[in-house]
Write an enzyme that holds these catalytic residues in place. Structure first.
Site, mmCIF file in Angstrom:
data_model
loop_
_atom_site.group_PDB
_atom_site.id
_atom_site.type_symbol
_atom_site.label_atom_id
_atom_site.label_comp_id
_atom_site.label_asym_id
_atom_site.label_seq_id
_atom_site.Cartn_x
_atom_site.Cartn_y
_atom_site.Cartn_z
ATOM 1 N N SER A 15 -1.775 4.636 8.518
ATOM 2 C CA SER A 15 -2.430 4.802 7.214
ATOM 3 C C SER A 15 -2.563 3.505 6.430
ATOM 4 O O SER A 15 -3.233 3.468 5.399
ATOM 5 C CB SER A 15 -1.735 5.874 6.387
ATOM 6 O OG SER A 15 -0.551 5.403 5.809
ATOM 7 N N GLN A 16 -1.965 2.404 6.929
ATOM 8 C CA GLN A 16 -2.273 1.104 6.318
ATOM 9 C C GLN A 16 -3.751 0.778 6.491
ATOM 10 O O GLN A 16 -4.310 -0.023 5.740
ATOM 11 C CB GLN A 16 -1.374 -0.004 6.910
ATOM 12 C CG GLN A 16 -1.638 -0.367 8.358
ATOM 13 C CD GLN A 16 -0.982 0.601 9.345
ATOM 14 O OE1 GLN A 16 -0.347 1.575 8.939
ATOM 15 N NE2 GLN A 16 -1.122 0.329 10.634
ATOM 16 N N GLU B 8 2.851 -2.202 -26.657
ATOM 17 C CA GLU B 8 3.143 -3.624 -26.510
ATOM 18 C C GLU B 8 1.872 -4.460 -26.439
ATOM 19 O O GLU B 8 1.906 -5.664 -26.633
ATOM 20 C CB GLU B 8 3.961 -3.867 -25.234
ATOM 21 C CG GLU B 8 5.367 -3.305 -25.303
ATOM 22 C CD GLU B 8 6.202 -3.730 -24.113
ATOM 23 O OE1 GLU B 8 5.815 -4.648 -23.376
ATOM 24 O OE2 GLU B 8 7.263 -3.115 -23.908
ATOM 25 N N THR C 160 2.491 7.971 6.259
ATOM 26 C CA THR C 160 3.118 8.098 4.944
ATOM 27 C C THR C 160 2.788 6.939 3.999
ATOM 28 O O THR C 160 2.935 7.079 2.791
ATOM 29 C CB THR C 160 4.652 8.202 5.086
ATOM 30 O OG1 THR C 160 5.127 7.034 5.745
ATOM 31 C CG2 THR C 160 5.057 9.454 5.832
ATOM 32 N N ASP C 161 2.346 5.805 4.555
ATOM 33 C CA ASP C 161 2.230 4.599 3.709
ATOM 34 C C ASP C 161 1.210 4.757 2.580
ATOM 35 O O ASP C 161 1.444 4.293 1.462
ATOM 36 C CB ASP C 161 1.866 3.385 4.571
ATOM 37 C CG ASP C 161 3.025 2.934 5.438
ATOM 38 O OD1 ASP C 161 4.152 3.431 5.240
ATOM 39 O OD2 ASP C 161 2.802 2.083 6.323
ATOM 40 N N TYR D 104 7.550 1.511 17.247
ATOM 41 C CA TYR D 104 6.680 2.580 17.723
ATOM 42 C C TYR D 104 5.239 2.273 17.391
ATOM 43 O O TYR D 104 4.936 1.423 16.557
ATOM 44 C CB TYR D 104 7.094 3.919 17.106
ATOM 45 C CG TYR D 104 6.858 3.984 15.618
ATOM 46 C CD1 TYR D 104 7.822 3.526 14.724
ATOM 47 C CD2 TYR D 104 5.658 4.463 15.120
ATOM 48 C CE1 TYR D 104 7.585 3.561 13.362
ATOM 49 C CE2 TYR D 104 5.419 4.505 13.762
ATOM 50 C CZ TYR D 104 6.382 4.049 12.893
ATOM 51 O OH TYR D 104 6.138 4.075 11.556
ATOM 52 N N THR E 208 2.685 7.983 11.579
ATOM 53 C CA THR E 208 3.938 8.107 12.324
ATOM 54 C C THR E 208 4.161 9.518 12.837
ATOM 55 O O THR E 208 4.783 9.708 13.879
ATOM 56 C CB THR E 208 5.119 7.670 11.423
ATOM 57 O OG1 THR E 208 4.971 6.286 11.160
ATOM 58 C CG2 THR E 208 6.458 7.903 12.080
ATOM 59 N N LYS F 144 5.677 7.457 -2.270
ATOM 60 C CA LYS F 144 6.640 7.051 -1.249
ATOM 61 C C LYS F 144 7.597 6.069 -1.899
ATOM 62 O O LYS F 144 7.177 5.031 -2.417
ATOM 63 C CB LYS F 144 5.918 6.411 -0.058
ATOM 64 C CG LYS F 144 6.851 6.024 1.077
ATOM 65 C CD LYS F 144 6.090 5.544 2.307
ATOM 66 C CE LYS F 144 7.073 5.187 3.422
ATOM 67 N NZ LYS F 144 6.411 4.796 4.677
HETATM 68 C C1 SIN Z 1 1.564 5.004 8.484
HETATM 69 O O1 SIN Z 1 1.512 5.134 7.274
HETATM 70 O O2 SIN Z 1 0.617 5.304 9.229
HETATM 71 C C2 SIN Z 1 2.781 4.451 9.143
HETATM 72 C C3 SIN Z 1 4.031 4.895 8.494
HETATM 73 C C4 SIN Z 1 4.255 6.371 8.516
HETATM 74 O O3 SIN Z 1 3.409 7.178 8.815
HETATM 75 O O4 SIN Z 1 5.396 6.753 8.157
#
Ligand code: SIN
Length: 327
Positions: A58-59, A282, A91-92, A25, A12, A164
């Protein structure tokens, strides 16, 4: 001036959309040079070079990009004219790449991952400030020898703990167990504790793939189906994203025990999002041959276990030592 190399991978932070909205986006539309140009003032902090390593959300982050990043970072940090490396990243799965690099890259020079929650074209995009702050951290003498760091939203996190925590919030990155390692303030970079860093650097095989490790998410009404599916798919390791203290229904625990008997490494982590998973509380780990994940959540436990198996570390005792020791 310090020389920082930015390795761009997409996400992103490099996303483009209608300027009034962050909805709909496309990630990875903006080049590394454009990201730098959008952060005026960078040129007063460091000499910046850029390389486009990937252009993906990043997925889709994968071992091919991980191996490329690790090799490139090693080569760059070995150069006298490079003072630190920045990786721009979605971020993913940023936290998984951060831990992977922390575990395979050695040396004292800073490696900093940075992303953004709003695309580059959004009003109040957070990418340019995050990038500037990440460069400030990468050039800070006090950032040396702290392993891989993550910088977003004025906070500096260690690779091991950061996660995250929200699908939407700009302040999504948190270190739930130990808190952030430091802040970027108007007066500069401040660390208030060392980021938790494991002392060991693992050796990468010459090329991907790393050993297959599956994550199995525990839930009410669970049976052994997913675990038997992972075994049938050729998993060399299984991470249980267990309920509570890394637990699961009796049928699932029995199937995991069978997996251990078949030579598969089983690590119990927790789906709760924070807190340690401890041995023999446990679940009778000693009797069943399981490993407790300590503070590693399921996604990070998977990365560490892949590297351990790739390095021939597969006995429960040795794997447990890498997961924080026999607590
Ligand atoms: C991604 O992880 O590529 C999409 C989401 C992001 O970067 O916030």
């Amino acid at each position: 001036m310090p020389h920082i190399v930015i390795l761009a991978t997409g996400g992103t932070i490099a996303g483009a959309s209608d300027a009034r909205s962050q909805a709909g986006y496309n990630a990875g539309q903006i080049s590394a040079e454009q990201l730098v140009a959008a952060a005026p003032g960078l040129e007063m902090i460091a000499r910046i070079s850029t390389e486009q390593v990937a252009t993906i959300g990043s997925q889709d982050m994968n071992e091919t990009v991980w191996f490329t990043l690790a090799a490139r970072i090693d080569a760059l940090l070995a150069r006298d004219d490079v003072d630190g490396v920045l990786v721009t990243h979605g971020t993913d799965t940023l936290e998984e790449t951060a831990l992977f690099l922390d575990l395979v890259v050695s040396g004292e020079k800073p490696v900093v991952l940075v992303g953004a929650m709003r695309p580059a074209t959004a009003l109040s995009a957070d990418g340019p400030l995050n990038l500037l702050e990440a460069v400030l951290v990468a050039t800070a003498p006090q950032a040396r020898n702290r392993g891989t760091l993550v910088v977003l939203n004025d906070m500096i996190h260690g690779a091991m703990d950061v996660t995250k925590s929200s699908t939407m919030e700009v302040q999504t990155f948190r270190s739930p167990n130990f808190g952030p390692a430091g802040h970027v303030t108007p007066n500069g970079v401040v660390f208030f504790r060392r980021a938790a860093r494991r002392p060991v650097t693992y050796i990468l095989p010459p090329a991907p793939p790393l050993p297959r490790v599956s994550i199995i998410y525990a839930h009410a009404g669970m049976d052994d189906g997913e675990i038997r599916g992972a075994v049938a798919a050729g998993a060399k390791g299984i991470v249980l994203a267990g309920v509570g203290d890394g637990n699961a229904a009796k049928a699932a625990i029995a199937a995991l025990s069978e997996a251990v008997a078949a030579g598969i490494v089983v690590v119990r982590a927790s789906r709760t999002g924070s807190g340690p998973v401890m041995r023999n509380i446990e679940v009778p780990d000693d009797a069943l041959g399981f490993v407790a994940s300590d503070f590693y959540g399921p996604a990070k436990a998977r990365v560490l276990l892949q590297l351990l198996i790739a390095n021939g570390i597969t006995t429960p005792g040795a794997v447990q030592m890498a997961f924080g020791g026999p607590i």
